[in-house]
Scaffold this motif. Sequence first.
Motif, PDB file in Angstrom:
ATOM      1  N   PRO A  62       0.807  -1.241   0.000  1.00 26.66           N
ATOM      2  CA  PRO A  62       0.000   0.000   0.000  1.00 26.66           C
ATOM      3  C   PRO A  62       0.832   1.280   0.000  1.00 26.66           C
ATOM      4  O   PRO A  62       0.302   2.367  -0.258  1.00 26.66           O
TER       5      PRO A  62
ATOM      6  N   GLY B  14       5.369  -1.470  16.662  1.00 27.51           N
ATOM      7  CA  GLY B  14       5.380  -0.040  16.343  1.00 27.51           C
ATOM      8  C   GLY B  14       6.723   0.598  16.646  1.00 27.51           C
ATOM      9  O   GLY B  14       6.879   1.819  16.594  1.00 27.51           O
TER      10      GLY B  14
ATOM     11  N   VAL C 229       0.784   4.102  10.496  1.00 26.34           N
ATOM     12  CA  VAL C 229       0.047   4.835   9.476  1.00 26.34           C
ATOM     13  C   VAL C 229      -1.453   4.680   9.718  1.00 26.34           C
ATOM     14  O   VAL C 229      -2.198   5.637   9.759  1.00 26.34           O
ATOM     15  N   ASP C 230      -1.848   3.461   9.896  1.00 32.30           N
ATOM     16  CA  ASP C 230      -3.271   3.178  10.073  1.00 32.30           C
ATOM     17  C   ASP C 230      -3.369   2.226  11.252  1.00 32.30           C
ATOM     18  O   ASP C 230      -2.927   1.092  11.176  1.00 32.30           O
TER      19      ASP C 230
ATOM     20  N   VAL D 181       6.921   8.014  10.064  1.00 30.04           N
ATOM     21  CA  VAL D 181       6.915   6.555  10.284  1.00 30.04           C
ATOM     22  C   VAL D 181       8.092   6.071  11.132  1.00 30.04           C
ATOM     23  O   VAL D 181       8.036   4.968  11.667  1.00 30.04           O
TER      24      VAL D 181
HETATM   25  P1  ADP Z   1       5.117  -2.031  13.178  1.00 30.51           P
HETATM   26  O1  ADP Z   1       5.526  -2.920  14.246  1.00 30.51           O
HETATM   27  O2  ADP Z   1       3.737  -1.481  13.348  1.00 30.51           O
HETATM   28  O3  ADP Z   1       5.355  -2.598  11.825  1.00 30.51           O
HETATM   29  P2  ADP Z   1       7.219  -0.206  12.422  1.00 30.51           P
HETATM   30  O4  ADP Z   1       7.939   0.810  13.196  1.00 30.51           O
HETATM   31  O5  ADP Z   1       8.024  -1.280  11.833  1.00 30.51           O
HETATM   32  O6  ADP Z   1       6.057  -0.753  13.334  1.00 30.51           O
HETATM   33  O7  ADP Z   1       6.453   0.542  11.262  1.00 30.51           O
HETATM   34  C1  ADP Z   1       5.725   1.706  11.549  1.00 30.51           C
HETATM   35  C2  ADP Z   1       4.542   1.863  10.612  1.00 30.51           C
HETATM   36  O8  ADP Z   1       5.020   2.157   9.287  1.00 30.51           O
HETATM   37  C3  ADP Z   1       3.734   0.612  10.428  1.00 30.51           C
HETATM   38  O9  ADP Z   1       2.758   0.495  11.429  1.00 30.51           O
HETATM   39  C4  ADP Z   1       3.120   0.808   9.077  1.00 30.51           C
HETATM   40  O10 ADP Z   1       1.971   1.625   9.192  1.00 30.51           O
HETATM   41  C5  ADP Z   1       4.171   1.583   8.317  1.00 30.51           C
HETATM   42  N1  ADP Z   1       4.998   0.713   7.432  1.00 30.51           N
HETATM   43  C6  ADP Z   1       6.215   0.194   7.709  1.00 30.51           C
HETATM   44  N2  ADP Z   1       6.692  -0.518   6.660  1.00 30.51           N
HETATM   45  C7  ADP Z   1       5.755  -0.434   5.698  1.00 30.51           C
HETATM   46  C8  ADP Z   1       5.647  -0.964   4.358  1.00 30.51           C
HETATM   47  N3  ADP Z   1       6.625  -1.696   3.804  1.00 30.51           N
HETATM   48  N4  ADP Z   1       4.539  -0.661   3.657  1.00 30.51           N
HETATM   49  C9  ADP Z   1       3.548   0.076   4.190  1.00 30.51           C
HETATM   50  N5  ADP Z   1       3.584   0.616   5.439  1.00 30.51           N
HETATM   51  C10 ADP Z   1       4.664   0.345   6.183  1.00 30.51           C
END
Ligand code: ADP
Length: 456
Positions: free
Chosen positions: A386, A414, A403-404, A396
């Motif tokens: 997405p 997170g 994000v959502d 992020v």
């Molecule tokens: P999480 O444990 O929620 O994955 P991260 O710190 O790794 O936490 O990522 C933070 C947020 O960034 C995620 O919750 C997601 O919304 C977004 N995200 C990370 N990697 C991707 C990706 N490859 N594609 C889409 N959204 C991503």
Amino acid sequence: MRSDTRFTIFAAAFGVALLALGFVWLVEGAVSSPGVAVALGAGLAAIAAFVTASALAVRYRNRAQAIVDIGRRYALGDLSRPGPDYGDDDLGMAARALDGAVHEQERRITSLARDRARMQAILGSMVEGVLVVDEGGRLQLVNEAARLMLRIESDAVGRPYVEALRHPGVVEHVGRLLTGGAPQAFEFSTTRDASRELVARLAPVAGTGRGVVVVLHDVTDLKRADQIRRDFVANVSHELRTPLTAIRGYAEALVDDSDDPEARRRFLEIIQRHATRMERLVKDLLRLAMLDAGKEALETAPADIGALVQGIVEDMSAAAAAKHLRVTTAAGPDTRGVVVDAAKVHDIVRNLVENAINYTQPGGDVAIVAAAEGAMLVITVSDNGPGIPPEDVSRVFERFYRVDKSRGRPGGTGLGLAIVKHLADLHGGAVTVENRALGGAAFTVRLPVAPRPALT
Ligand code: ADP
């Protein structure tokens, strides 16, 4: 002996000599009577006295004129050349005393100007704003920081503070202190930028007890840091409470309904999943705390990045296969033997690949490309999932930012990207994210690499 005394003695001696000459003429018969001798001597003495007095007057006038000229030069501020030799008579002594006083004043003025310049430099380089209102209510001093914080005009010094300080709150507090109020501090935000928060401390000008000094501190960053800390604590509590509530609920269900073996197995699985999530969360939190405290050192050694990436892909193959994802890797030959902290690069890439696999829809693609670009190791993990909405791209990497919220992956904490950013920073590198034109996200890590050791 002083020159005017010498001159007076000489003139008196000269007069006596002329009188004596008249007497000698009388004795030798050159003149007929004592009256003529005295008259001749006195006449000659009077002429000599007139000539001497005229010469003295001219000399005095010239010296007085020279002193007046020097006075005028001093009045114009030119003290570069020292005064002339004033002589040692009364006039000279008076001129010398005045000259000394002028030079002493000049020394004091220079020293005051130096102190003032130093004070201006100190005030000018302060991050705190400083302004002083005198007892008559006029702005006496304002430094650059205060000028910027309160948008004070550059010609405001000397003007009534009510006009010069545009902030109604500051004006009100200054007024209160000027009319005998107690020292105080208050918080406010500027009219120019409501997002900036300031604290003003007001006190009477020390020593004089009159006038007011105002010191302004910009506390925006402090407040922001405090807010981040509070959010962090709230987030941690929330993230821990969710699995804990589930664990307690299913544990109670197990106690109440212990007959059905299938239900027991399901409940235990759920409890196990939530306990694992809590464990991951605590592990990630501890890691972030270590990184924050600078307690993770960089241990570099030559590494084979291709093999490292391949190992990660193999570890994650079951998760990728479950979603029917195509995972491709490419590592340039230059990435073999680059000097990095392989364990940390492993954690970075694993986090990014885990995210890519988790957030990409079934049947999608994940690509990991590693290349050496000059003195940098560049690794890109991209997917056709997405992507990240543009408004979230800059956030992020923050702790617990998702994000959502509803899209957050079940096992995620997170904190993954926050750890990735910390690890990249520790290497002196950076991590960035951008959305691909064809959809999906591309995370790129750039790490400086130490020169490769010579091959033997
Ligand atoms: P999480 O444990 O929620 O994955 P991260 O710190 O790794 O936490 O990522 C933070 C947020 O960034 C995620 O919750 C997601 O919304 C977004 N995200 C990370 N990697 C991707 C990706 N490859 N594609 C889409 N959204 C991503």
